[in-house]
Design a protein around this motif. Structure first.
Motif, PDB file in Angstrom:
ATOM      1  N   THR A   1      40.514  44.576  33.734  1.00  0.00           N
ATOM      2  CA  THR A   1      41.238  43.985  34.858  1.00  0.00           C
ATOM      3  C   THR A   1      40.288  43.855  36.036  1.00  0.00           C
ATOM      4  OG1 THR A   1      43.318  44.968  34.168  1.00  0.00           O
ATOM      5  CG2 THR A   1      43.177  44.240  36.437  1.00  0.00           C
ATOM      6  N   GLN A   2      40.233  42.664  36.603  1.00  0.00           N
ATOM      7  CA  GLN A   2      39.481  42.447  37.822  1.00  0.00           C
ATOM      8  C   GLN A   2      40.448  41.863  38.845  1.00  0.00           C
ATOM      9  OE1 GLN A   2      36.366  39.640  37.094  1.00  0.00           O
ATOM     10  NE2 GLN A   2      37.713  37.900  37.137  1.00  0.00           N
ATOM     11  N   PHE A   3      40.078  41.928  40.090  1.00  0.00           N
ATOM     12  CA  PHE A   3      40.923  41.374  41.134  1.00  0.00           C
ATOM     13  C   PHE A   3      40.295  40.115  41.690  1.00  0.00           C
ATOM     14  CE2 PHE A   3      42.481  45.638  40.882  1.00  0.00           C
ATOM     15  CZ  PHE A   3      43.843  45.478  41.066  1.00  0.00           C
ATOM     16  N   ILE A   4      41.153  39.182  42.073  1.00  0.00           N
ATOM     17  CA  ILE A   4      40.723  37.938  42.702  1.00  0.00           C
ATOM     18  C   ILE A   4      41.546  37.762  43.971  1.00  0.00           C
ATOM     19  CG2 ILE A   4      39.998  36.838  40.555  1.00  0.00           C
ATOM     20  CD1 ILE A   4      42.636  35.374  40.490  1.00  0.00           C
ATOM     21  N   LEU A   5      41.036  36.966  44.895  1.00  0.00           N
ATOM     22  CA  LEU A   5      41.760  36.655  46.124  1.00  0.00           C
ATOM     23  C   LEU A   5      42.330  35.251  46.026  1.00  0.00           C
ATOM     24  CD1 LEU A   5      39.310  38.088  48.789  1.00  0.00           C
ATOM     25  CD2 LEU A   5      41.463  39.080  48.028  1.00  0.00           C
ATOM     26  N   LEU A   6      43.613  35.113  46.371  1.00  0.00           N
ATOM     27  CA  LEU A   6      44.269  33.816  46.345  1.00  0.00           C
ATOM     28  C   LEU A   6      44.309  33.247  47.753  1.00  0.00           C
ATOM     29  CD1 LEU A   6      47.303  34.663  44.036  1.00  0.00           C
ATOM     30  CD2 LEU A   6      45.059  33.753  43.386  1.00  0.00           C
ATOM     31  N   ARG A   7      43.958  31.968  47.873  1.00  0.00           N
ATOM     32  CA  ARG A   7      43.988  31.270  49.166  1.00  0.00           C
ATOM     33  C   ARG A   7      44.961  30.102  49.031  1.00  0.00           C
ATOM     34  NH1 ARG A   7      38.561  28.643  50.693  1.00  0.00           N
ATOM     35  NH2 ARG A   7      37.944  30.774  51.191  1.00  0.00           N
ATOM     36  N   GLY A   8      45.892  30.023  49.972  1.00  0.00           N
ATOM     37  CA  GLY A   8      46.875  28.940  49.946  1.00  0.00           C
ATOM     38  C   GLY A   8      48.075  29.289  49.075  1.00  0.00           C
ATOM     39  N   GLY A   9      48.959  28.326  48.903  1.00  0.00           N
ATOM     40  CA  GLY A   9      50.164  28.560  48.133  1.00  0.00           C
ATOM     41  C   GLY A   9      51.241  29.219  48.982  1.00  0.00           C
ATOM     42  N   PRO A  10      52.280  29.751  48.342  1.00  0.00           N
ATOM     43  CA  PRO A  10      53.384  30.369  49.079  1.00  0.00           C
ATOM     44  C   PRO A  10      52.917  31.528  49.953  1.00  0.00           C
ATOM     45  CG  PRO A  10      53.966  30.078  46.777  1.00  0.00           C
ATOM     46  CD  PRO A  10      52.516  29.750  46.898  1.00  0.00           C
ATOM     47  N   ARG A  11      53.449  31.621  51.152  1.00  0.00           N
ATOM     48  CA  ARG A  11      53.038  32.655  52.103  1.00  0.00           C
ATOM     49  C   ARG A  11      53.349  34.064  51.625  1.00  0.00           C
ATOM     50  NH1 ARG A  11      55.194  30.298  57.754  1.00  0.00           N
ATOM     51  NH2 ARG A  11      54.763  28.164  57.185  1.00  0.00           N
ATOM     52  N   HIS A  12      54.452  34.250  50.927  1.00  0.00           N
ATOM     53  CA  HIS A  12      54.862  35.591  50.534  1.00  0.00           C
ATOM     54  C   HIS A  12      54.273  36.043  49.194  1.00  0.00           C
ATOM     55  CE1 HIS A  12      57.841  32.703  49.112  1.00  0.00           C
ATOM     56  NE2 HIS A  12      57.986  33.492  48.083  1.00  0.00           N
TER      57      HIS A  12
ATOM     58  N   GLU B   1      51.445  37.673  46.959  1.00  0.00           N
ATOM     59  CA  GLU B   1      50.379  38.657  47.195  1.00  0.00           C
ATOM     60  C   GLU B   1      49.014  37.985  47.100  1.00  0.00           C
ATOM     61  OE1 GLU B   1      48.779  42.059  48.272  1.00  0.00           O
ATOM     62  OE2 GLU B   1      50.927  41.938  47.946  1.00  0.00           O
ATOM     63  N   ARG B   2      48.144  38.190  48.081  1.00  0.00           N
ATOM     64  CA  ARG B   2      46.824  37.542  48.113  1.00  0.00           C
ATOM     65  C   ARG B   2      45.804  38.215  47.195  1.00  0.00           C
ATOM     66  NH1 ARG B   2      48.198  32.919  48.982  1.00  0.00           N
ATOM     67  NH2 ARG B   2      49.855  32.936  50.477  1.00  0.00           N
ATOM     68  N   LEU B   3      45.930  39.514  47.003  1.00  0.00           N
ATOM     69  CA  LEU B   3      45.041  40.234  46.092  1.00  0.00           C
ATOM     70  C   LEU B   3      45.749  40.274  44.746  1.00  0.00           C
ATOM     71  CD1 LEU B   3      42.394  41.810  45.835  1.00  0.00           C
ATOM     72  CD2 LEU B   3      43.679  43.868  46.416  1.00  0.00           C
ATOM     73  N   HIS B   4      45.189  39.588  43.765  1.00  0.00           N
ATOM     74  CA  HIS B   4      45.875  39.383  42.490  1.00  0.00           C
ATOM     75  C   HIS B   4      45.056  39.950  41.334  1.00  0.00           C
ATOM     76  CE1 HIS B   4      48.628  37.411  39.755  1.00  0.00           C
ATOM     77  NE2 HIS B   4      47.588  36.969  39.095  1.00  0.00           N
ATOM     78  N   PRO B   5      45.675  40.771  40.468  1.00  0.00           N
ATOM     79  CA  PRO B   5      44.946  41.270  39.301  1.00  0.00           C
ATOM     80  C   PRO B   5      44.824  40.174  38.244  1.00  0.00           C
ATOM     81  CG  PRO B   5      47.182  42.081  39.258  1.00  0.00           C
ATOM     82  CD  PRO B   5      47.015  41.323  40.553  1.00  0.00           C
ATOM     83  N   HIS B   6      43.714  40.151  37.561  1.00  0.00           N
ATOM     84  CA  HIS B   6      43.512  39.193  36.469  1.00  0.00           C
ATOM     85  C   HIS B   6      42.874  39.937  35.311  1.00  0.00           C
ATOM     86  CE1 HIS B   6      42.779  35.552  34.304  1.00  0.00           C
ATOM     87  NE2 HIS B   6      41.541  35.942  34.132  1.00  0.00           N
ATOM     88  N   LEU B   7      43.425  39.748  34.127  1.00  0.00           N
ATOM     89  CA  LEU B   7      42.931  40.421  32.933  1.00  0.00           C
ATOM     90  C   LEU B   7      42.059  39.452  32.148  1.00  0.00           C
ATOM     91  CD1 LEU B   7      43.148  42.996  31.192  1.00  0.00           C
ATOM     92  CD2 LEU B   7      45.050  41.919  30.023  1.00  0.00           C
ATOM     93  N   GLY B   8      40.840  39.862  31.825  1.00  0.00           N
ATOM     94  CA  GLY B   8      39.985  39.038  30.971  1.00  0.00           C
ATOM     95  C   GLY B   8      38.734  38.532  31.652  1.00  0.00           C
ATOM     96  N   ASP B   9      38.212  37.455  31.087  1.00  0.00           N
ATOM     97  CA  ASP B   9      36.963  36.859  31.572  1.00  0.00           C
ATOM     98  C   ASP B   9      37.166  36.131  32.895  1.00  0.00           C
ATOM     99  OD1 ASP B   9      35.573  37.763  29.347  1.00  0.00           O
ATOM    100  OD2 ASP B   9      36.067  35.983  28.180  1.00  0.00           O
ATOM    101  N   ASP B  10      36.062  35.628  33.436  1.00  0.00           N
ATOM    102  CA  ASP B  10      36.100  34.877  34.690  1.00  0.00           C
ATOM    103  C   ASP B  10      36.577  33.452  34.409  1.00  0.00           C
ATOM    104  OD1 ASP B  10      35.072  37.067  36.042  1.00  0.00           O
ATOM    105  OD2 ASP B  10      33.008  36.435  35.688  1.00  0.00           O
ATOM    106  N   PRO B  11      37.803  33.124  34.810  1.00  0.00           N
ATOM    107  CA  PRO B  11      38.340  31.786  34.547  1.00  0.00           C
ATOM    108  C   PRO B  11      37.958  30.794  35.644  1.00  0.00           C
ATOM    109  CG  PRO B  11      39.996  33.109  35.590  1.00  0.00           C
ATOM    110  CD  PRO B  11      38.780  33.998  35.418  1.00  0.00           C
ATOM    111  N   GLU B  12      38.073  29.533  35.360  1.00  0.00           N
ATOM    112  CA  GLU B  12      37.907  28.492  36.373  1.00  0.00           C
ATOM    113  C   GLU B  12      39.239  28.221  37.064  1.00  0.00           C
ATOM    114  OE1 GLU B  12      35.180  26.809  37.554  1.00  0.00           O
ATOM    115  OE2 GLU B  12      34.176  28.412  36.477  1.00  0.00           O
ATOM    116  N   ARG B  13      40.337  28.360  36.297  1.00  0.00           N
ATOM    117  CA  ARG B  13      41.682  28.141  36.829  1.00  0.00           C
ATOM    118  C   ARG B  13      42.606  29.245  36.333  1.00  0.00           C
ATOM    119  NH1 ARG B  13      43.441  21.812  36.739  1.00  0.00           N
ATOM    120  NH2 ARG B  13      41.823  21.107  38.162  1.00  0.00           N
TER     121      ARG B  13
END
Length: 72
Positions: free
Chosen positions: A8-19, A21-33
């Protein structure tokens, strides 16, 4: 070679719905999308190539690109 498929690695989300969570867990390799389940659909994000510091880590930033609804 380390197994990154179950890491599990964490990524930061920019934009989208305000509510959303900006810090998002992601399981697996480094994706493009990625698609984040939200309410009755998905918010879609794309890697920006930018990074931001969070504590002692540099996290990749993903920018919002579009939303899809779940078909009923």
């Amino acid at each position: 070679m380390p197994d990154t498929a179950n890491r599990t690695q964490f990524i930061l989300l920019r934009g989208g719905p305000r509510h959303l969570e900006r810090l998002h867990p992601h399981l697996g390799d480094d994706p493009e999308r990625i698609a984040v389940r939200h309410l009755n659909g998905y918010e879609h994000y794309e890697a920006t190539g930018e990074y931001a510091c969070a504590g002692d880590q540099e996290l990749p930033i993903f920018g919002w690109i579009y939303q899809t609804k779940i078909a009923e």
